[in-house]
Design a protein around this motif. Structure first.
Motif, PDB file in Angstrom:
ATOM      1  N   ARG A 256      29.760  34.539  45.781  1.00  0.00           N
ATOM      2  CA  ARG A 256      31.072  34.795  45.178  1.00  0.00           C
ATOM      3  C   ARG A 256      32.125  35.050  46.243  1.00  0.00           C
ATOM      4  O   ARG A 256      33.187  35.568  45.953  1.00  0.00           O
ATOM      5  CB  ARG A 256      30.976  35.991  44.242  1.00  0.00           C
TER       6      ARG A 256
ATOM      7  N   HIS B 294      25.266  42.570  38.365  1.00  0.00           N
ATOM      8  CA  HIS B 294      25.037  41.854  39.621  1.00  0.00           C
ATOM      9  C   HIS B 294      23.549  41.644  39.901  1.00  0.00           C
ATOM     10  O   HIS B 294      23.170  40.672  40.558  1.00  0.00           O
ATOM     11  CB  HIS B 294      25.695  42.581  40.790  1.00  0.00           C
TER      12      HIS B 294
ATOM     13  N   ASP C  46      34.754  39.485  38.283  1.00  0.00           N
ATOM     14  CA  ASP C  46      33.833  40.447  38.864  1.00  0.00           C
ATOM     15  C   ASP C  46      34.085  41.800  38.213  1.00  0.00           C
ATOM     16  O   ASP C  46      35.177  42.354  38.333  1.00  0.00           O
ATOM     17  CB  ASP C  46      34.048  40.523  40.375  1.00  0.00           C
TER      18      ASP C  46
END
Length: 189
Positions: free
Chosen positions: A5, A76, A160
């Motif tokens: 990312r 995550h 995110d």
């Protein structure tokens, strides 16, 4: 590397994700201040309530932030599911409420003690503790709901959650904190 990312870790990427959110949250915070202003007379009449305002909204935001950080980590790690029977999700939600139920009575007692020492305790300790506890319990449930919705929205929008959930939760909990606290005051005082 799969799942990298790092492309979102640019000033442009962060600004694109955060500026719209921060603009909306600024308006939300102004609304919170306007609501707080409508209770000015009650705050001046009962100084313990004045002491409770920042502590209540701060503690609610902190509880939501703790949950948000835990959910973001699980996201995550790939272990977060939004299923109602997810033990990890349910356990974190219950822990957040339990933490509130143990923290807010101490917040109320502390607010009463501080105002009592300064000669401004117009409400009894039981009333202040009750207001803080009821407010805290309701806010904990709302913080869990807001955190779950914000985390799920971040997931669906491919943002995110580390970047967007905590600011959203703390700001929304500020507004909810003011509304819930004064709702409890209207019912209990």
């Amino acid at each position: 590397m799969a799942g990298d990312r790092s492309g979102t870790w640019t000033v442009r990427g962060i600004a694109r994700a955060m500026l719209p959110l921060l603009a909306v949250l600024t308006v939300v915070e102004v609304g919170s201040g306007l609501v707080l202003d409508t209770f000015e007379n009650q705050l001046l009449r009962y100084p313990a309530l004045l002491v409770l305002v920042p502590v209540t909204i701060g503690t609610a935001g902190n509880l939501g932030s703790i949950l948000a950080a835990r959910l973001s980590t699980a996201f995550h790690l790939g272990t977060l599911s939004f299923a109602p029977d997810d033990d990890r999700l349910l356990g974190n939600a219950v822990a957040t409420v339990a933490l509130a139920l143990t923290t807010f009575p101490a917040v109320g007692a502390s607010a009463w003690a501080v105002t009592s020492l300064s000669g401004g305790a117009a409400l009894g300790v039981g009333t202040v503790v009750l207001v803080a506890t009821v407010s805290g319990a309701v806010l904990a449930v709302l913080a869990v709901a807001v955190t779950l919705v914000a985390t799920y929205a971040a997931y669906r929008l491919r943002l995110d959650p580390d970047d967007v959930v905590i600011p959203a939760v703390t700001n929304v909990c500020d507004v909810l904190g003011v509304l819930v606290l004064f709702g409890a005051v209207r019912v209990l005082v």
